[in-house]
Write a protein that holds these residues in place. Sequence first.
Motif, short mmCIF file in Angstrom:
data_model
loop_
_atom_site.label_atom_id
_atom_site.label_comp_id
_atom_site.label_asym_id
_atom_site.label_seq_id
_atom_site.Cartn_x
_atom_site.Cartn_y
_atom_site.Cartn_z
N ALA A 1 0.83 -1.21 0.00
CA ALA A 1 0.00 0.00 0.00
C ALA A 1 0.86 1.26 0.00
CB ALA A 1 -0.92 0.00 1.21
N THR A 2 0.38 2.29 -0.69
CA THR A 2 1.02 3.60 -0.66
C THR A 2 0.36 4.47 0.41
OG1 THR A 2 -0.48 4.68 -2.22
CG2 THR A 2 1.31 3.37 -3.16
N LYS A 3 0.76 5.72 0.49
CA LYS A 3 0.16 6.64 1.45
C LYS A 3 -1.22 7.10 1.02
CE LYS A 3 4.58 8.44 3.16
NZ LYS A 3 5.43 9.65 3.33
N VAL A 4 -1.58 6.86 -0.24
CA VAL A 4 -2.91 7.24 -0.73
C VAL A 4 -3.86 6.07 -0.50
CG1 VAL A 4 -4.25 7.96 -2.74
CG2 VAL A 4 -1.88 8.76 -2.45
N PRO A 5 -4.92 6.26 0.25
CA PRO A 5 -5.83 5.15 0.56
C PRO A 5 -6.35 4.47 -0.71
CG PRO A 5 -6.36 7.06 1.90
CD PRO A 5 -5.35 7.51 0.90
N GLY A 6 -6.25 3.14 -0.73
CA GLY A 6 -6.75 2.36 -1.84
C GLY A 6 -5.79 2.17 -2.99
N VAL A 7 -4.60 2.80 -2.94
CA VAL A 7 -3.64 2.71 -4.04
C VAL A 7 -2.44 1.87 -3.60
CG1 VAL A 7 -2.22 3.95 -5.70
CG2 VAL A 7 -4.36 4.96 -4.89
N HIS A 8 -2.07 0.91 -4.42
CA HIS A 8 -1.00 -0.04 -4.11
C HIS A 8 -0.01 -0.07 -5.27
CE1 HIS A 8 -3.86 -1.72 -1.08
NE2 HIS A 8 -4.73 -1.31 -1.99
N VAL A 9 1.22 -0.48 -4.97
CA VAL A 9 2.23 -0.62 -6.03
C VAL A 9 2.78 -2.04 -6.00
CG1 VAL A 9 2.89 1.81 -6.05
CG2 VAL A 9 4.10 0.22 -4.56
N ALA A 10 3.24 -2.48 -7.17
CA ALA A 10 3.90 -3.79 -7.30
C ALA A 10 4.92 -3.66 -8.41
CB ALA A 10 2.88 -4.88 -7.62
N GLY A 11 6.18 -3.57 -8.05
CA GLY A 11 7.22 -3.39 -9.07
C GLY A 11 8.60 -3.52 -8.48
N GLY A 12 9.60 -3.22 -9.29
CA GLY A 12 10.98 -3.26 -8.84
C GLY A 12 11.54 -4.65 -8.67
N HIS A 13 11.06 -5.61 -9.47
CA HIS A 13 11.50 -7.00 -9.33
C HIS A 13 12.85 -7.29 -9.98
CE1 HIS A 13 7.23 -7.28 -8.36
NE2 HIS A 13 7.45 -8.47 -7.83
N GLY A 14 13.42 -6.32 -10.65
CA GLY A 14 14.73 -6.52 -11.25
C GLY A 14 14.70 -7.61 -12.30
N MET A 15 15.59 -8.58 -12.16
CA MET A 15 15.71 -9.67 -13.13
C MET A 15 14.74 -10.81 -12.84
SD MET A 15 19.88 -9.73 -13.25
CE MET A 15 19.97 -11.04 -14.47
N TRP A 16 13.93 -10.67 -11.80
CA TRP A 16 13.10 -11.80 -11.36
C TRP A 16 11.61 -11.53 -11.51
CZ3 TRP A 16 16.62 -15.06 -11.64
CH2 TRP A 16 17.91 -14.79 -11.18
N GLY A 17 11.24 -10.65 -12.43
CA GLY A 17 9.83 -10.34 -12.62
C GLY A 17 9.01 -11.53 -13.08
N MET A 18 9.56 -12.32 -14.01
CA MET A 18 8.82 -13.48 -14.48
C MET A 18 8.70 -14.53 -13.39
SD MET A 18 7.07 -14.49 -17.06
CE MET A 18 7.61 -13.33 -18.31
N THR A 19 9.78 -14.78 -12.68
CA THR A 19 9.75 -15.78 -11.61
C THR A 19 8.80 -15.38 -10.49
OG1 THR A 19 12.03 -16.45 -12.07
CG2 THR A 19 11.17 -16.97 -9.88
N LEU A 20 8.84 -14.11 -10.08
CA LEU A 20 8.09 -13.68 -8.91
C LEU A 20 6.78 -12.96 -9.23
CD1 LEU A 20 11.05 -12.35 -6.69
CD2 LEU A 20 10.00 -14.63 -6.70
N GLY A 21 6.49 -12.75 -10.51
CA GLY A 21 5.27 -12.02 -10.87
C GLY A 21 3.99 -12.66 -10.36
N PRO A 22 3.75 -13.94 -10.65
CA PRO A 22 2.50 -14.56 -10.17
C PRO A 22 2.37 -14.61 -8.65
CG PRO A 22 3.31 -15.75 -12.06
CD PRO A 22 4.39 -14.77 -11.69
N ILE A 23 3.44 -14.93 -7.93
CA ILE A 23 3.31 -14.97 -6.46
C ILE A 23 3.09 -13.56 -5.92
CG2 ILE A 23 5.81 -14.90 -6.07
CD1 ILE A 23 3.08 -16.65 -3.95
N THR A 24 3.69 -12.56 -6.56
CA THR A 24 3.40 -11.17 -6.17
C THR A 24 1.92 -10.87 -6.33
OG1 THR A 24 5.62 -10.37 -6.74
CG2 THR A 24 3.84 -8.75 -6.74
N GLY A 25 1.36 -11.23 -7.49
CA GLY A 25 -0.06 -10.99 -7.72
C GLY A 25 -0.94 -11.69 -6.72
N LYS A 26 -0.60 -12.93 -6.40
CA LYS A 26 -1.41 -13.69 -5.44
C LYS A 26 -1.39 -13.05 -4.05
CE LYS A 26 -1.84 -18.22 -3.26
NZ LYS A 26 -1.35 -19.62 -3.20
N LEU A 27 -0.20 -12.73 -3.56
CA LEU A 27 -0.09 -12.18 -2.21
C LEU A 27 -0.70 -10.79 -2.12
CD1 LEU A 27 3.53 -13.34 -1.32
CD2 LEU A 27 1.38 -14.37 -0.56
N LEU A 28 -0.43 -9.94 -3.11
CA LEU A 28 -0.95 -8.58 -3.05
C LEU A 28 -2.47 -8.58 -3.20
CD1 LEU A 28 -0.42 -5.59 -2.74
CD2 LEU A 28 -0.04 -5.45 -5.21
N ALA A 29 -3.01 -9.42 -4.06
CA ALA A 29 -4.47 -9.50 -4.20
C ALA A 29 -5.11 -9.88 -2.88
CB ALA A 29 -4.83 -10.50 -5.30
#
Length: 399
Positions: free
Chosen positions: A349-377
């Motif tokens: 979550a960011t400081k703005v209510p209801g707004v979230h970010v998901a990024g900065g995965h570097g070289m591991w976006g493909m590896t960690l993308g789905p688990i990021t989506g699952k946990l953040l959702a």
Amino acid sequence: MTRVVVVGAGVVGLSCAWFLQEHGAEVTVLDRSGVAAGASWGNAGYLVPGMVAPLAEPALLREGLRSLLAPGSPVSVRGRPPAAFLAGFARHATASRWRRGMAALAPLAAECHDAFDELVKGGVAAEVHERTVRIGFTAGQDTAGLEHELAVTGAPYRISAGREVPFSDRITRVLHLEGQRFLAPGAFLDALAGSVRERGGEIVEGAHARSIGFGPGGLQVDTWAGRPHRAAAVVLATGAWLPELARRLGVRIPVQAGRGYSCSIRLAEPLPGPAYLPGARVTLTPYGDRVRVTGVMEVADQDAPFDGRRLDSLLRSLRPLIDAGWDDVREPWVGSRPLTPDGLPVIGATKVPGVHVAGGHGMWGMTLGPITGKLLAGQIVSGTAVTELLPLQPARRLS
């Protein structure tokens, strides 16, 4: 919750959208260009939890400072050096901070294959292949650093000597990293986007977000053209372009583009599975009847034009190490990996209510993308902090 707008149609954004749908959300995905237009399409396609580690580590810092001045180096700075980012990277490239980063990434790496399995079982028509990753070393190259990293991750491996396809006789030792996976990134992202649409989601291409905030109807995303998109929650997943909007949301962690180049070639013999050459920092991935070659870490503006000299340099470094047909190079590509100074993604979550970010995965976006989506959702829908994401929250301080 009824509607969520996700900004960014790469692997992270689409994974967030898919798992939000699992919780019953209505999802709209906006992208300034199209599906997989950033770093997702042309990458290596590795799903390698055994190699997930912060990029900021002492050996790379030493190598990077030397190689920045070497012509044809796999690591370079193009244009004006991003002084603040490089200084932050240097501060975090210590053994103690690397271990702390490994501890933060370990829970995501441990669950990443399960998240891919959920996507496939849920209807994402994608082929995910399980293979051993072979890592080739020339005479005199030390395997100790990689073996230390693998000991931390607990990934099983063995080392063999002697020539193996597709390596030339310059590769004298091969580390076999078992239990890893790979896929064709473009086909996978098309399948994931197709599944989001089939489940009632909307993907709007050519929708360049210019602001996220509150309008007369509540939270909304405004684009440079078209109507505002209203939502109960917003996820910003724009990769190397994250700072364009995230800074206004109170996210102070720098995200710098580390551009990677790729192409496809034809080998003299079929590639049995993914391969990595750490000396050249080049990956090889089976890609239909060809092989995708990926490498280079070019610290540059995320929208800088393709530089053919960087791809030529990558191929020159590879020629002595593998047997291939060098007169048939196709599909040249460049994409911007989103790097952070501490080598950790920015998720939460960011400081703005209801707004979230998901990024900065570097070289591991493909590896960690789905688990990021699952946990953040899960965190967005429940309103309860997810333990695995606490070290990665946007409000963390970079000491």
